[in-house]
Motif scaffolding. Structure first.
Motif, mmCIF file in Angstrom:
data_model
loop_
_atom_site.group_PDB
_atom_site.id
_atom_site.type_symbol
_atom_site.label_atom_id
_atom_site.label_comp_id
_atom_site.label_asym_id
_atom_site.label_seq_id
_atom_site.Cartn_x
_atom_site.Cartn_y
_atom_site.Cartn_z
ATOM 1 N N THR A 73 -10.585 2.043 2.544
ATOM 2 C CA THR A 73 -10.488 0.753 1.861
ATOM 3 C C THR A 73 -9.084 0.467 1.335
ATOM 4 O O THR A 73 -8.817 -0.635 0.859
ATOM 5 N N THR A 74 -8.187 1.434 1.412
ATOM 6 C CA THR A 74 -6.847 1.272 0.846
ATOM 7 C C THR A 74 -5.909 0.569 1.819
ATOM 8 O O THR A 74 -6.102 0.603 3.035
ATOM 9 N N SER A 75 -4.870 -0.063 1.269
ATOM 10 C CA SER A 75 -3.826 -0.714 2.052
ATOM 11 C C SER A 75 -2.470 -0.152 1.640
ATOM 12 O O SER A 75 -2.342 0.518 0.609
ATOM 13 N N ASN A 76 -1.452 -0.433 2.447
ATOM 14 C CA ASN A 76 -0.112 0.087 2.189
ATOM 15 C C ASN A 76 0.733 -0.893 1.378
ATOM 16 O O ASN A 76 0.624 -2.104 1.544
ATOM 17 N N THR A 77 1.548 -0.350 0.505
ATOM 18 C CA THR A 77 2.628 -1.117 -0.115
ATOM 19 C C THR A 77 3.928 -0.388 0.204
ATOM 20 O O THR A 77 3.955 0.846 0.315
ATOM 21 N N PHE A 78 5.016 -1.155 0.350
ATOM 22 C CA PHE A 78 6.265 -0.588 0.856
ATOM 23 C C PHE A 78 7.414 -0.766 -0.131
ATOM 24 O O PHE A 78 7.455 -1.751 -0.888
#
Length: 362
Positions: free
Chosen positions: A126-131
């Motif tokens: 369920t997690t997404s990436n931040t950059f």
């Protein structure tokens, strides 16, 4: 307030509640009728996309691709049919979970007996990436500084909204097509109320075509080892995965795990978790994120519709070609066994896909 007024107010309240219940039931029932029958529905998630296999003759689908929005934007069953005459379909749903996939497969096996089930693995997490500014994934572990905490939270919230893929609107359309297909009032016929199979017929076989181009700028860094957060497969999801394995085995279908290119949601830690699981179960796992060279000509500048979260039609064409190679080389799948009438329908659906959807968006 006297007794007469109180009684009147209660009576009015009961009438309102009864009206609301009748309206809700009628609205939900008519929604099924209003789903277009075999027409282009590439604007949102309706039952004739998620359940497209129900519009096919029983036991005619050889390959099933199942997962969240990543799968129905990356795998094109019409392209597979056109090139290899192998029947397939996408079974996708916004924000689908592994548990959703298990339940959907249980229903699918009542109608179809596919030789291969391909589970797209993004639905496991369920997690997404931040950059960061260098394009590396930020580890969103707890921080002590209040300002950093707030900024981290805002960035994560922004990413989550960015990655929804119209999930809220899609969810409304999926559950209540009446709200979306109001133009069909003038087209409704008696058969629309009784033709259960017809309402699921969708000539794109679950795939959604989109020719928008919004580049992803971190294609060279998002799969690097480094500071990306630790990932886990929770207990419910693990149980669902095991159930999917058992369900496929019981129904004589091979199971393959696949990760399509998704720069905003996939990372090396997720890859490693799925690889370990696949090795333990003896299941083939293909990760086009880690091994992007398997997708000939793939380019993050041209092949994503929303800055790395989902593929557009150009990326989907390349990924589908890579999948076709796997179907032929690794699973030795041959042309599907259909009778003349079924073959004619698949050819007709393919023609409609190109004339109704592809041509209409050029």
């Amino acid at each position: 307030m006297n007794k007469v007024s109180l009684k009147k107010n209660l009576t009015d309240a009961v009438k309102i509640i009864c009206f609301a219940l009748v309206f809700a039931l009628t609205f939900a029932g008519l929604s099924n009728v209003f789903v277009p029958k075999g027409k282009n529905d590439a604007t949102g998630m309706s039952a004739n996309i998620t359940d497209a296999y129900l519009g096919e003759d029983n036991n005619t689908i050889d390959v099933v691709f199942i997962g969240n929005s990543d799968v129905y934007r990356a795998i094109n069953p019409v392209q597979i049919w056109e090139k290899e005459k192998i029947t397939s379909c996408d079974v996708g749903m916004p924000r689908m979970t592994a548990y959703d996939a298990y339940r959907k497969l249980g229903n699918l096996f009542k109608k179809q007996q596919p030789k291969l089930v391909v589970l797209e693995t993004d639905c496991i997490f369920t997690t997404s990436n931040t950059f960061d500014e260098q394009g590396k994934i930020i580890n969103d572990s707890p921080v002590n500084d209040l300002s950093e905490n707030v900024n981290s939270g805002l960035n994560n919230l922004k990413t989550q909204f960015k990655n929804l893929d119209d999930a809220i609107l899609s969810g409304i359309s999926y559950n209540f097509p009446l709200a979306k297909y109001k133009y069909r009032w003038k087209q409704i016929k008696l058969k629309d109320f009784v033709n259960r199979k017809g309402k699921y017929s969708y000539f794109a076989k679950g795939f959604i075509y989109d020719n928008q181009k919004k580049p992803f700028t971190h294609g060279d860094t998002y799969m690097q080892d480094g500071s990306c957060p630790k990932e886990v497969i929770d207990e419910i999801t693990m149980k669902s995965l095991n159930n999917i394995c058992s369900l496929c085995s019981e129904n004589g279908a091979q199971l393959m795990l696949l990760s399509v290119p998704s720069g905003n949601s996939w990372n090396i830690n997720k890859h490693n978790l799925i690889k370990d699981y696949a090795d333990e179960k003896g299941i083939k796992f293909v990760d086009f994120n880690k091994d992007i060279q398997l997708v000939s000509g793939f380019d993050w500048n041209t092949d994503t519709k929303d800055e790395g979260n989902h593929l557009n039609c150009f990326g989907a064409e390349k990924v589908t070609d890579a999948v076709i190679k796997i179907l032929k080389d690794d699973y030795r799948l041959e042309s599907s066994s259909l009778n003349d009438e079924q073959m004619k329908k698949w050819n007709s659906d393919a023609k409609m896909y190109y004339t109704e959807i592809v041509k209409g968006k050029k």
